[in-house]
Design a protein around this motif. Structure first.
Motif, PDB file in Angstrom:
ATOM      1  N   GLU A 103       0.805  -1.390   0.157  1.00  0.00           N
ATOM      2  CA  GLU A 103       0.059  -0.056   0.015  1.00  0.00           C
ATOM      3  C   GLU A 103       0.940   1.359   0.097  1.00  0.00           C
ATOM      4  O   GLU A 103       0.668   2.196  -0.779  1.00  0.00           O
ATOM      5  N   LYS A 104       2.043   1.132   0.721  1.00  0.00           N
ATOM      6  CA  LYS A 104       2.867   2.292   0.878  1.00  0.00           C
ATOM      7  C   LYS A 104       3.751   2.388  -0.339  1.00  0.00           C
ATOM      8  O   LYS A 104       3.864   3.620  -0.720  1.00  0.00           O
ATOM      9  N   VAL A 105       3.972   1.571  -0.964  1.00  0.00           N
ATOM     10  CA  VAL A 105       4.786   1.367  -2.305  1.00  0.00           C
ATOM     11  C   VAL A 105       3.774   1.967  -3.471  1.00  0.00           C
ATOM     12  O   VAL A 105       4.413   2.774  -4.052  1.00  0.00           O
ATOM     13  N   GLU A 106       2.619   1.916  -3.335  1.00  0.00           N
ATOM     14  CA  GLU A 106       1.830   2.252  -4.334  1.00  0.00           C
ATOM     15  C   GLU A 106       1.483   3.868  -3.767  1.00  0.00           C
ATOM     16  O   GLU A 106       1.569   4.483  -5.005  1.00  0.00           O
ATOM     17  N   LYS A 109       4.561   5.593  -5.422  1.00  0.00           N
ATOM     18  CA  LYS A 109       4.314   5.664  -6.901  1.00  0.00           C
ATOM     19  C   LYS A 109       3.438   6.830  -7.104  1.00  0.00           C
ATOM     20  O   LYS A 109       3.847   7.730  -8.145  1.00  0.00           O
ATOM     21  N   ILE A 110       2.423   7.063  -6.538  1.00  0.00           N
ATOM     22  CA  ILE A 110       1.496   8.536  -6.675  1.00  0.00           C
ATOM     23  C   ILE A 110       2.309   9.597  -6.391  1.00  0.00           C
ATOM     24  O   ILE A 110       2.267  10.670  -7.268  1.00  0.00           O
ATOM     25  N   ILE A 111       3.037   9.648  -5.325  1.00  0.00           N
ATOM     26  CA  ILE A 111       3.981  10.866  -5.047  1.00  0.00           C
ATOM     27  C   ILE A 111       4.813  11.154  -6.155  1.00  0.00           C
ATOM     28  O   ILE A 111       5.120  12.313  -6.618  1.00  0.00           O
ATOM     29  N   LYS A 112       5.633   9.895  -6.386  1.00  0.00           N
ATOM     30  CA  LYS A 112       6.548   9.920  -7.698  1.00  0.00           C
ATOM     31  C   LYS A 112       5.976  10.636  -8.857  1.00  0.00           C
ATOM     32  O   LYS A 112       6.497  11.633  -9.595  1.00  0.00           O
ATOM     33  N   ALA A 113       4.944  10.139  -9.175  1.00  0.00           N
ATOM     34  CA  ALA A 113       4.125  10.774 -10.403  1.00  0.00           C
ATOM     35  C   ALA A 113       3.906  12.008 -10.202  1.00  0.00           C
ATOM     36  O   ALA A 113       3.910  13.020 -11.253  1.00  0.00           O
TER      37      ALA A 113
END
Length: 749
Positions: A103-106, A109-113
């Protein structure tokens, strides 16, 4: 993700090198052994080596990801010391822990995007700002520097480049408080201060002409000087106006009383007495005054004129003279003319004292000359002050020039500052948002690593590798934890170390299994969840065909996760020389021909140097037989030896498959001797040792070898009634009627 790779000036890559452009998530590069695949993979593993100094990579959004490379060097690095570095994966985690991490990895990803979008926006704004600055820089250079380069170039010292000139202009606009001067004033000062360092100038001696004016104004010149009136002869002399004549004649009276006029002895003592009484002391005093003043006047004027002539000559020899020599010369010329006239007047007065004269006044000319000298000395004082304070004056003039320039370009500068400040404010805000997003990303990344520390282990990797080994028939060895924590070792069933006794194929397979686990996990606990790209160079060397299928299946699973954007592997670059492996690993399904996330390339080595051909989404590798035809059609294959070998292999594969034609059958299909010999040279290599040296010499010495080969090669299919197969493999449509046949048909009809 990698977007471009450029390789040049290393191994088989020449100064031009190759560019692998348009890299996608999944990339297949096919090339024979020795064409440079390993050079590419070694560069991507470690681009800091000196030999790769001319090679470059471009990353999307300039964000480089960890690159894991599998090639021969990978095996040597990891399987040559009796132990293997451990690979950490999520092993002892509960379902809830794994779900939390995922969940935190996803979320990461959102933060990175989001961060990527902000960086792209910031980069766009930065580019706008750079464009604005470049345009202003070019405008300033053209409109200001080029305009004033000739007259004010020295004021621009230190700012003779476009960028430095722009910066100086903006700096002066903000800080320059000098008084605004005119262009003419600045130009005049620049003549003195700029260029050659000025020298001091001696001041001109002031002139005094009071005595000249005093003599010129003496009343004696207007006085009518005559003898004493109460003497008997006075009436006669004055009546006849003979004062000057008689006075001059007195000097010629002789001792024997002879008259100087009639030469008769008529001069009596009484007459002498009357003459002396008539020309008394007053008369003589006036004559003496006239003589004295005349001599003094002439002396003063002559000295004065000589002095002024010398001054004129001297000042004209001084390049930096402050004297207005043209005006001075005019004044002096007028003064000399006046003096000449006055000289005549004075001579007349001396000869004829009874005559009243009025001298031409030189007061005005002398006053003009004096004023001119005074003004000149004032300029000399200014000049000498400049010389004495040259550095200070130069700085002051430079600032005055910049003040003039910034006032002239005020509109442009004000507009630029407004636009630039607006962009800078926006960029600062965007940078702040990006920094906050990076901080958010970093904090969450640390949190994920901390969570992973508690649930990672090398044991799941051991279990997975051993499971795969057992599943695919490798039963005589397995990997076990080493005595040294965090490492593996390969053991036989009896517990002995197996590394030294493994076959080449076994080492290759276990090496690749280890690489795949490393790709999914990490060599350190902290990098288990790091995003990465994979570079795989010929993973099936020394493997059996059944294991080749296993390896391709494992890689296809990774490709599937990359395309669906699941997991931490974001890109893969696969390099291989094996046609069957390439075809198997790149197969999508029976219905899909193209994939927008996949690109293909072929590496070739011609004339000792490697080049590359792109096929974008179209897979150029169908089968080894199709690849031969693909090579034959390629414009990049120019060697006659290569062409001959390709044609030979096609003939061997196709006609042996038919089992219908022997070598002689094919040769006899041709009618001319030359065509039979070329055909023979093509097919003679089919049987080992069937060609002779004479065949080689005959073929290699032909200038039109390649064209003859292609013609005979096509005729082989045509004469054996297999022209349709030739057209199909060469991509020639049989529906297109040759132009010659169309023309012939029209003519016949």
């Amino acid at each position: 993700m990698l977007e471009k790779i450029e390789i040049k000036k290393v191994a088989s890559f020449n100064d031009t090198g190759i560019q692998i452009n348009g890299l996608k998530k999944v990339n297949f590069i096919y090339g024979a052994n020795g064409c440079g695949k390993t050079t590419i993979s070694n560069y991507l593993h470690n681009n800091s080596e000196d030999k790769f100094q001319n090679c470059t990579t471009n990353w999307k959004n300039t964000q480089a990801l960890k690159t894991l490379v599998y090639n021969k060097e990978f095996r040597e690095r990891n399987f040559g010391k009796g132990k293997i570095g451990g690979v950490f994966t999520l092993g002892e985690a509960t379902t809830e822990q794994i779900a939390t991490i995922n969940e935190k990895v996803e979320e990461l990803k959102i933060i990175k995007a989001d961060g990527v979008k902000k960086r792209e926006t910031l980069n766009t704004q930065i580019q706008k700002k750079e464009t604005l600055e470049n345009n202003f820089k070019e405008t300033s250079w053209t409109k200001i520097y080029k305009k004033y380069e000739t007259v004010f170039k020295e004021a621009f010292t230190g700012s003779l480049q476009k960028e430095s000139f722009k910066n100086k202009l903006l700096s002066e606009f903000s800080t320059n408080t000098k008084k605004l001067e005119t262009f003419d004033e600045l130009t005049e000062k620049a003549k003195t201060i700029f260029g050659k360092v000025p020298q001091s100038i001696a001041p001109i001696n002031a002139i005094t002409f009071d005595k000249i004016i005093e003599i010129e104004s003496d009343p004696i010149w207007k006085k009518i000087i005559v003898g004493k009136a109460d003497v008997d002869i006075a009436k006669l002399i004055q009546k006849l106006n003979l004062n000057d004549w008689v006075n001059q004649g007195r000097n010629y009276i002789q001792e024997d009383n002879t008259c100087p006029f009639c030469q008769q002895k008529t001069i009596t003592d009484d007459f002498k007495k009357q003459l002396e009484d008539y020309f008394d002391e007053t008369y003589l005093s006036d004559l003496n005054t006239i003589k004295t003043l005349k001599e003094e006047y002439n002396s003063l004027m002559n000295n004065f004129v000589n002095e002024l002539n010398n001054l004129e000559t001297n000042q004209k020899s001084i390049p930096e003279t402050k004297l207005k020599t043209d005006r001075f010369s005019a004044y002096l010329k007028t003064l000399i003319n006046h003096n000449t006239v006055n000289g005549e007047y004075l001579n007349n007065k001396t000869k004829e004292p009874s005559r009243s004269i009025e001298l031409v006044s030189v007061k005005e000319q002398l006053a003009l000359i004096s004023e001119l000298i005074t003004n000149t000395n004032e300029e000399i004082i200014k000049h000498n002050k400049i010389v004495a304070n040259f550095t200070t004056e130069k700085i002051s003039l430079t600032q005055s020039i910049w003040k003039y320039i910034i006032e002239e370009s005020r509109t442009d500068v004000v507009k630029f500052n407004a636009d630039n400040n607006g962009l800078q404010t926006g960029n600062t805000a965007l940078q702040g948002q990006l920094t906050a997003k990076l901080k958010e990303f970093s904090d969450l990344d640390i949190a994920i690593k901390n969570l992973s520390k508690n649930v990672t282990s090398i044991q799941p990797t051991i279990n997975e590798i051993n499971r795969l080994l057992k599943s695919y028939g490798f039963l005589s060895f397995k990997i076990e934890p080493s005595l040294e924590e965090g490492f593996y070792q390969i053991q036989r069933e009896d517990g002995t170390i197996a590394e030294a006794t493994l076959s080449e194929g076994e080492i290759t397979f276990i090496t690749f299994l280890y690489y795949l686990q490393l790709a999914k996990g990490g060599s350190l606990v902290e990098n288990v969840n790091d995003e990465r790209i994979l570079v795989i160079d010929d993973p099936i060397s020394s493997l059996d065909s059944n294991v080749l299928f296993v390896v391709s299946t494992l890689i296809k699973d990774i490709i599937k996760s990359i395309k669906s954007d699941t997991g931490n592997i974001k890109q893969i670059i696969l390099l291989t020389h094996n046609v069957y492996f390439h075809k198997e690993v790149s197969f999508i399904d029976g219905r899909t021909k193209f994939c927008k996330e996949t690109n293909f390339w072929i590496l070739r080595k011609n004339d000792k140097f490697t080049n590359i051909q792109t096929f974008i989404m179209e897979n150029p590798i169908k089968s080894s037989y199709e690849l031969l035809w693909q090579e034959l059609k390629s414009e990049n294959v120019k060697s006659s030896i290569t062409i001959q070998n390709i044609m030979r292999r096609i003939i061997e594969n196709y006609f042996k498959l038919l089992g219908k034609y022997g070598d002689d059958d094919l040769i006899q299909k041709f009618t001319t001797k030359e065509e039979q010999e070329i055909c023979s040279s093509l097919i003679s290599w089919i049987n080992d040792g069937s060609h002779s040296i004479n065949d080689d010499l005959f073929v290699e010495l032909q200038d039109r070898t390649i064209e003859n080969y292609k013609k005979v090669f096509k005729d082989i299919f045509k004469l054996t009634n297999h022209e349709g197969h030739f057209n199909m493999m060469m991509g020639i449509s049989e529906l297109i009627q040759p132009v010659e046949e169309i023309i012939s048909s029209i003519q016949n009809n």
